[in-house]
Design a protein around this motif. Structure first.
Motif, PDB file in Angstrom:
ATOM      1  N   ASP A 126      -5.251  -1.578  -5.341  1.00 41.63           N
ATOM      2  CA  ASP A 126      -4.677  -2.076  -4.090  1.00 41.63           C
ATOM      3  C   ASP A 126      -5.661  -2.998  -3.371  1.00 41.63           C
ATOM      4  O   ASP A 126      -6.634  -2.531  -2.788  1.00 41.63           O
ATOM      5  CB  ASP A 126      -4.288  -0.900  -3.187  1.00 41.63           C
ATOM      6  N   GLU A 127      -5.395  -4.274  -3.427  1.00 43.43           N
ATOM      7  CA  GLU A 127      -6.237  -5.283  -2.769  1.00 43.43           C
ATOM      8  C   GLU A 127      -7.713  -5.111  -3.096  1.00 43.43           C
ATOM      9  O   GLU A 127      -8.568  -5.143  -2.215  1.00 43.43           O
ATOM     10  CB  GLU A 127      -5.980  -5.316  -1.258  1.00 43.43           C
ATOM     11  N   SER A 160       0.837  -1.211   0.000  1.00 44.78           N
ATOM     12  CA  SER A 160       0.000   0.000   0.000  1.00 44.78           C
ATOM     13  C   SER A 160       0.868   1.255   0.000  1.00 44.78           C
ATOM     14  O   SER A 160       0.508   2.268  -0.611  1.00 44.78           O
ATOM     15  CB  SER A 160      -0.935   0.023   1.212  1.00 44.78           C
ATOM     16  N   GLN A 207      -7.073   0.411  -0.957  1.00 47.02           N
ATOM     17  CA  GLN A 207      -7.397  -0.787  -0.175  1.00 47.02           C
ATOM     18  C   GLN A 207      -8.574  -0.495   0.766  1.00 47.02           C
ATOM     19  O   GLN A 207      -9.453  -1.329   0.929  1.00 47.02           O
ATOM     20  CB  GLN A 207      -6.159  -1.223   0.624  1.00 47.02           C
TER      21      GLN A 207
HETATM   22 MG    MG Z   1      -1.898  -2.863   1.944  1.00 48.04          MG
END
Ligand code: MG
Ligand code: ADP
Ligand code: MG
Length: 254
Positions: free
Chosen positions: A172-173, A47, A91
């Motif tokens: 991100d994720e 991240s 995220q």
């Molecule tokens: Mg992360």
């Protein structure tokens, strides 16, 4: 064309105890039409990489460079980076109480293009993006991320990706916290965006299961703030079987 080039990138997270170096020299080139999966354990700095590139104020780039089609991003404001064609799906997407999804998307699009989108086509585009992500029309009237389920937040991030249609996307994720049906919908949404064939996509993830639905051009193992191994999608399969342990201990023993 959309080429994202990260060169010897070092970055700190700014903590209450002062700056802490997280990124320790990241090198990565994503060419137009490529999807790069960046995979690593929790706390490895994935991240941080995303935020440093996007210009989050809590992160500072200390050396190295990030360019998108030759434009140095690290010297630009967050808005200017977005205008240069960069999009970050976070995220943990932030709530924007009192701002509807529909107004939020329109404002973002207007800021990027320098002019408001034409009402007629825009309404259709929004409906299409929401439908692509299997979000009901009524979703457009809700406050951004307020009371959204984990799945709705991720779907909204990808609907936004389709509407803003940036040159380069860092996701991100985007797969975290999704059940299998939502994962397929989100993956399909990413594939629809990437189908243009000229996008640079970084798919940050902890788990390999999203790679069953989004085929990566390359897979990178990210540990200790660095890329420690790169390969094709077979590397994702190896990680699925073996995990990150060998890479983590190699770093610890270095
Ligand atoms: Mg992360
Ligand atoms: P990942 O996304 O791979 O899980 P992060 O980039 O979120 O990793 O975090 C990388 C490292 O930076 C972790 O060790 C984390 O504890 C540390 N970190 C991130 N933000 C802060 C903060 N605000 N204060 C202290 N440490 C932080
Ligand atoms: Mg994490």
């Amino acid at each position: 064309m959309s080429t994202l080039v990260i060169t010897d990138l070092r970055a700190n997270v700014l903590t209450e105890d002062g700056p802490k170096e997280i990124l320790k020299g990241v090198n990565l080139t994503i060419k137009p039409g490529e999807i790069h999966a960046i995979m690593g354990p929790n706390g490895s700095g994935k991240s941080t990489l995303a935020y440093a590139i996007a210009g989050h104020p809590k992160y500072e780039i200390t050396s190295g460079s990030v360019t998108l089609d030759g434009v140095e991003l690290s010297e630009l404001s967050v808005d200017e980076r977005a205008k240069a064609g960069l999009y970050l799906a976070m995220q943990y997407p932030v709530e924007v109480p009192g701002v509807s999804v529909s107004n939020f998307l329109r404002t973002a699009k207007t800021a990027l293009d320098g002019e408001a989108p034409k009402v007629r086509t825009w309404v259709k585009d929004v409906e299409k993006a929401l439908a692509n992500l299997q979000l009901d029309k009524s979703f457009a009237a809700r406050s951004v991320n307020e009371g959204f389920s984990g799945g709705e937040k991720k779907r909204h991030e990808i609907a936004q990706l389709q509407l803003l249609n940036p040159k380069a996307a860092i996701l991100d994720e985007t797969d975290s916290g999704l059940d299998i049906d939502a994962l397929k919908v989100v993956a399909e949404g990413v594939n629809q965006y990437a189908a243009a064939g000229d996008k640079a996509v970084a798919l940050i993830t902890h788990y390999t299961r999203i790679l069953r639905y989004i085929e990566p051009t390359y897979v990178h193992v990210f540990v200790g703030g660095q890329i420690v191994e790169s390969g094709g999608k077979e590397l994702g399969e190896k990680l699925e079987a073996e995990g990150y342990e060998q890479y983590v201990s190699a770093i610890a023993n270095a």
